[in-house]
Each structure stands twice: as C-alpha cells, then as structure tokens.
Design an enzyme around this catalytic site. Structure first.
Site, PDB file in Angstrom:
ATOM      1  N   HIS A  43       0.876  -1.345  -0.458  1.00 43.46           N
ATOM      2  CA  HIS A  43       0.430  -0.384   0.054  1.00 43.46           C
ATOM      3  C   HIS A  43       0.673   1.162   0.048  1.00 43.46           C
ATOM      4  O   HIS A  43       1.825   1.139   0.360  1.00 43.46           O
ATOM      5  CB  HIS A  43      -0.847   0.173   1.515  1.00 43.46           C
ATOM      6  CG  HIS A  43      -0.293   0.187   2.433  1.00 43.46           C
ATOM      7  ND1 HIS A  43       0.046   1.453   2.856  1.00 43.46           N
ATOM      8  CD2 HIS A  43       0.119  -0.937   3.724  1.00 43.46           C
ATOM      9  CE1 HIS A  43       0.378   1.325   4.177  1.00 43.46           C
ATOM     10  NE2 HIS A  43       0.628   0.272   4.536  1.00 43.46           N
ATOM     11  N   CYS A  44       0.339   2.499  -0.520  1.00 44.45           N
ATOM     12  CA  CYS A  44       1.328   3.670  -0.662  1.00 44.45           C
ATOM     13  C   CYS A  44       0.244   4.669   0.484  1.00 44.45           C
ATOM     14  O   CYS A  44      -0.648   3.969   1.407  1.00 44.45           O
ATOM     15  CB  CYS A  44       1.211   4.033  -1.866  1.00 44.45           C
ATOM     16  SG  CYS A  44      -0.611   4.607  -2.939  1.00 44.45           S
ATOM     17  N   MET A  45      -0.326   5.691   0.158  1.00 49.82           N
ATOM     18  CA  MET A  45      -0.506   6.359   1.066  1.00 49.82           C
ATOM     19  C   MET A  45      -1.809   6.476   1.554  1.00 49.82           C
ATOM     20  O   MET A  45      -2.679   6.801   1.880  1.00 49.82           O
ATOM     21  CB  MET A  45       0.181   8.213   0.417  1.00 49.82           C
ATOM     22  CG  MET A  45       0.825   8.651   0.561  1.00 49.82           C
ATOM     23  SD  MET A  45       1.781   8.715   2.889  1.00 49.82           S
ATOM     24  CE  MET A  45       0.774   9.789   3.402  1.00 49.82           C
ATOM     25  N   ARG A  49      -3.828   3.876  -0.883  1.00 49.91           N
ATOM     26  CA  ARG A  49      -4.357   2.481  -2.223  1.00 49.91           C
ATOM     27  C   ARG A  49      -3.827   1.452  -1.871  1.00 49.91           C
ATOM     28  O   ARG A  49      -2.243   1.625  -1.534  1.00 49.91           O
ATOM     29  CB  ARG A  49      -3.821   3.358  -3.403  1.00 49.91           C
ATOM     30  CG  ARG A  49      -4.516   4.179  -3.785  1.00 49.91           C
ATOM     31  CD  ARG A  49      -3.766   4.554  -5.757  1.00 49.91           C
ATOM     32  NE  ARG A  49      -3.844   5.310  -6.151  1.00 49.91           N
ATOM     33  CZ  ARG A  49      -3.279   6.432  -7.638  1.00 49.91           C
ATOM     34  NH1 ARG A  49      -3.244   5.297  -8.307  1.00 49.91           N
ATOM     35  NH2 ARG A  49      -3.820   7.871  -7.798  1.00 49.91           N
TER      36      ARG A  49
END
Length: 496
Positions: free
Chosen positions: A34-36, A38
């Site tokens: 995961h990113c910030m 998504r």
C-alpha cells in the site's frame, strides 16, 4: 469512546473481507502493498477481478489499473485495512489444499520429499516461525553482501600486490558503501516483515548510522555512528512497528497521515538514541568477543561441534538464528569466523554421497540422483543430497554430520592457533565460498586452510559412510536384483 478502536478494527476487517473475493481470492494475488491512499495488488488473472462490485463497496473511492491493481481507500484507512487484508489472504492460502506431487518411480526421492514436508510441519512452532521471520529480514540482503564481499576481496588483493593504486579507493567505496548503510536496509525489511510501514522502519534505523549521533551522550558516553549495528537497527525497527500499530488504533483517521509517522519516528528515535544504541552496542561487542574467545581457546572442539551439528540445525530451522550473528561479525571485523566452519557440514555431505554411490553399484536410481546433485553439493547447495539421498537412508545422514565435524574441527584448530579463517559475506558455501574467504594471515595461507578443511570433510564423510553408513540388511535391500530406490526397512533409518 473506548469502543471506537474495536469498532474501527471490525470495519477494517469487514472491508478487507469484502475486497478479497472480488479480486479473485488469495490465489489470484502475487503481491500486496500500500501507499498513502491505495491498496496495491499484483494480480495473476485479471479476468477474475470484479471492478464494478469493488467500486460499489462503501469504503472504496475508486480503482486504478497501472503496473499493479490499485484500490483507492484514502489516507489513514488504507494503512488500517491492508494488514487485515494481508492476514485474510494468508489464512486463505493456508487453508487451500496442497497440490498433489507428481508420481514417480523414484521412491527414495518421494521419501525425501515426505521427510522434508514433515520437518517443515515440525518447524511451525512460535520460536521457529520467529526465526524464520528474522531470516526473511536478512536473506534479501545476501546478494549485496556477496557482491560487496567479492569486491572487497579483489580490493584487498590489489592492495597487497600494489597493483592499480588509482582503482583501489574506488573499489573500497563500492565494497564499503552498502555495509555503512546496512542498518537502514535491516530496519526497512524488519518493518516490512512485522507489519509496519517499511520506510518508517528504515527512517528510524537510519538514526544509528547518522554522523551527528557523535554529539549525543547516553549512559555517560558519547555515541558513535553505527553503534549497535544491525542488532540495534532490528530492535529500533521492531519498536517502530509497535508504535505505529498503536497509533493506527488510537489516532483518528483524519489525523493519521500526519500524526502516526511523526510519533513513530519521534518516539522510536528517542528510545533508540537514549537506550537501544547503547544496549545493542554492548551486545554486539559481546558477540564478537565471545566468538573470538571461543575459537582462540577451544577452536578445535568448538569447530568439531559446530561442523557436526549444523546439518541438524538446518533440519530444525534453528540455523536462522545465526544470520544476525554472521552479519554482526562482518560489521565488526570485516568477516565472520563461523561460516567457514559451518560450511564443512556440506563437505561431509558430499563425502557421504560419494560413499553411497560406491556402496550401491546396482541401484541406478540413487546413483542417478547423486550424479545430478553432486555439482550443486560441491558449490555448497546441499538440499538435493540431503533430501534425495542421505536423510531418507538415515545412517548416511549421521555419517555426513561426522564428516562435517572433522572438517569443522580442522578449521577451528587453525583459529585456535591464531590463523583466523572467515568469510566476508554469508550465503555461499563449499567451493563458492573461496572468493569470499578472508583472515588475519596472508590470503594464500587462509585459502589453503579452508581447502584442506573441505578435503578433510570430504574424506571423513566418505570413510565413515563407506564403512559405517549401511547395515548388511540395507545393502541387501538396496543392492538386490531389482535395485529398489527406497529404504524398505524403516528400522534402519534414524528419522522416525
């Protein structure tokens, strides 16, 4: 208010549970990250993903298809949902029926595979699973350790010969750059392995190697950059994971993106500077001092024990506990004195396999397995010989350990006599370890001692297996007219 974290966990779990079947289930996922904002998924079969159903979920703000399949969940929410999603995917994989192995006529190989699977099941204890996770932190670093170790060896050779003086500083920088920042990589991998945000683990571990720590006093002493090494980085990142998880549960989602990383880095960083670096530094120093003392005062005996027990340690999964010790010694001294001794276990295995080959002239199946596995065995890859030959037969596994003990005792003896034999990296063994061999004497002497240790391991493994590796009944059964490929008498095997 006390119910809010519990309700949030249930909501996140429900969202993860709703998403998993809509992306094709756990079997359809090759990666989860995961990113910030998504959830990023590696998808094996795109046709199994139900886009419209995903978009209809209340927590999903949209989907984006790029190099990964990205489900937009928003800041704060994604960091809470992803661990739940990973947990559900892991549980789903664990309950999926295992694929049936191919049926072959080689019963010995089948028995070896059964033993391997049985041993893997036995290894699924909390301690061994924890050691496996520790190994998962360090194993990805091995390619860089090997590459930089070989460059360091080349650089040392050029320095000793006085060749290419203009190139030596460049090679030194290439060889040392990774080791100077290894704490950062350990912190990153630790957070990733234990469910935190990898970059936060790396950020906290980076404090350890920051030159400015020399201006900080802890426990009445000035800190030094790198103090505590990989052990300090491991502890710092584990602490960061716990702080981050606490923040994810306690901090409101609207503030999560700002508060959680700040508190994680700040609190973990302060504890690292004013506690963990000092403690880990003392532990690292003690490890190095004990290894040197052990080999200096009882090297022959210690080498005999370590070389003889390494194969059983591998079978039990306990060898993974040695990886941080190797890395710590490499950080401190430039090489680990333990690895060349442990590598003798592979030599004993090769010698045992050669004896099995000669003792079973009519058994084509076993001899074919040995011929195909020996090249890898000489290079230190012993699993084909262990699970395909010695372990199913039983006695040859014990005699292989004896061969490793004699080789380890020989190398340990030279350590005791003041000729330290070490390796600048972990991973390779057997002949593949030659480019990484280093010691406190000349390189020629060091290489000769290691080569003689291998030769002794081969010879001891061969002789003990040839004369004591088979009972009369085993020879009759395995060398009979039909030349069966399996041990038909379980009473002859040491593996129940």
């Amino acid at each position: 208010m006390s119910e809010e974290p519990h309700m949030s966990v249930d909501k996140n779990h429900a969202t993860a549970a709703a998403i998993l079947p809509l992306v094709g289930g756990a079997a359809n996922l090759s990666s989860i990250a995961h990113c910030m904002t998504r959830l990023r998924l590696g998808i094996r079969d795109r046709s199994l993903v139900q886009d419209e159903a995903l978009k209809a979920l209340p927590a999903v703000m949209g989907v984006v298809e790029d190099d990964t399949y990205q489900i937009v969940l928003g800041p704060g929410a994604v960091a809470r949902i992803t661990p739940e999603f990973e947990r559900l995917a892991e549980e789903a994989r664990a309950t999926e029926p295992a694929a049936e192995p191919p049926t072959t006529a080689d019963e010995l190989a089948a028995q070896g595979a059964t033993l391997k699977a049985r041993q893997k099941a036995r290894n699924a204890t909390p301690v061994k699973l924890f050691l496996r996770r520790i190994a998962n932190i360090f194993v990805p670093l091995i390619p860089a350790l090997i590459g930089c170790g070989i460059v360091a060896g080349i650089n040392g050779l050029l320095t000793n010969l006085g060749w290419l003086p203009s190139v030596v500083p460049a090679l030194a920088a290439i060889a040392s750059g990774f080791m100077s920042l290894i704490a950062v990589f350990v912190g990153y991998n630790t957070a990733k392995e234990f469910g935190g945000t990898p970059i936060l683990g790396g950020a906290v571990a980076a404090i350890i190697v920051f030159p400015g720590v020399a201006n900080i006093t802890a426990f009445g002493q000035k800190l030094s950059p790198g103090q505590g090494g990989v052990l300090g980085a491991l502890a710092a990142a584990l602490l960061a994971v716990q702080v981050e998880k606490w923040c994810r549960k306690s901090v409101p989602e609207a503030l999560d993106v700002l508060v959680t990383p700040t508190l994680t880095v700040l609190l973990s960083g302060l504890v690292t500077l004013f506690g963990l670096m000092y403690v880990a530094g003392e532990v690292s120093t003690a490890i190095g001092s004990f290894a040197n003392w052990l080999l200096a005062h009882g090297g022959a005996f210690a080498g005999f024990v370590l070389g003889g027990l390494f194969l059983p340690l591998v079978m039990l999964g306990l060898h993974q506990a040695l990886i941080p010790l190797h890395t710590t010694l490499i950080e401190q001294q430039g090489y680990t004195v333990l690895l060349p001794i442990l590598a003798m276990a592979g030599a004993g295995q090769v010698g045992a396999a050669l004896a099995v080959y000669l003792r079973l002239p009519r058994n084509r199946s076993i001899r074919t397995t040995i011929k195909s596995a020996l090249p890898a065995g000489f290079l230190g890859v012993g699993e084909p010989l262990i699970y395909g030959v010695s372990l199913p037969l039983g006695r040859p596994f014990v005699t292989a350990c004896i061969g490793g003990a004699f080789g380890g005792g020989f190398v340990g003896l030279f350590n005791q006599l003041g000729n330290a034999i070490g390796s600048t990296a972990i991973g390779p063994s057997g002949w593949a370890l030659f480019p990484l061999i280093k010691g406190n004497q000349g390189i020629a002497t060091t290489l000769v001692v290691y080569a003689l240790g291998l030769a002794i391991g081969y010879l001891a493994g061969f002789l003990t297996t040839y004369f004591f590796g088979f009972s009369k009944q085993m020879l009759v059964d395995l060398n009979g007219p039909s030349a069966p490929a399996a041990v038909s008498t379980p009473r002859e095997s040491v593996i129940a």
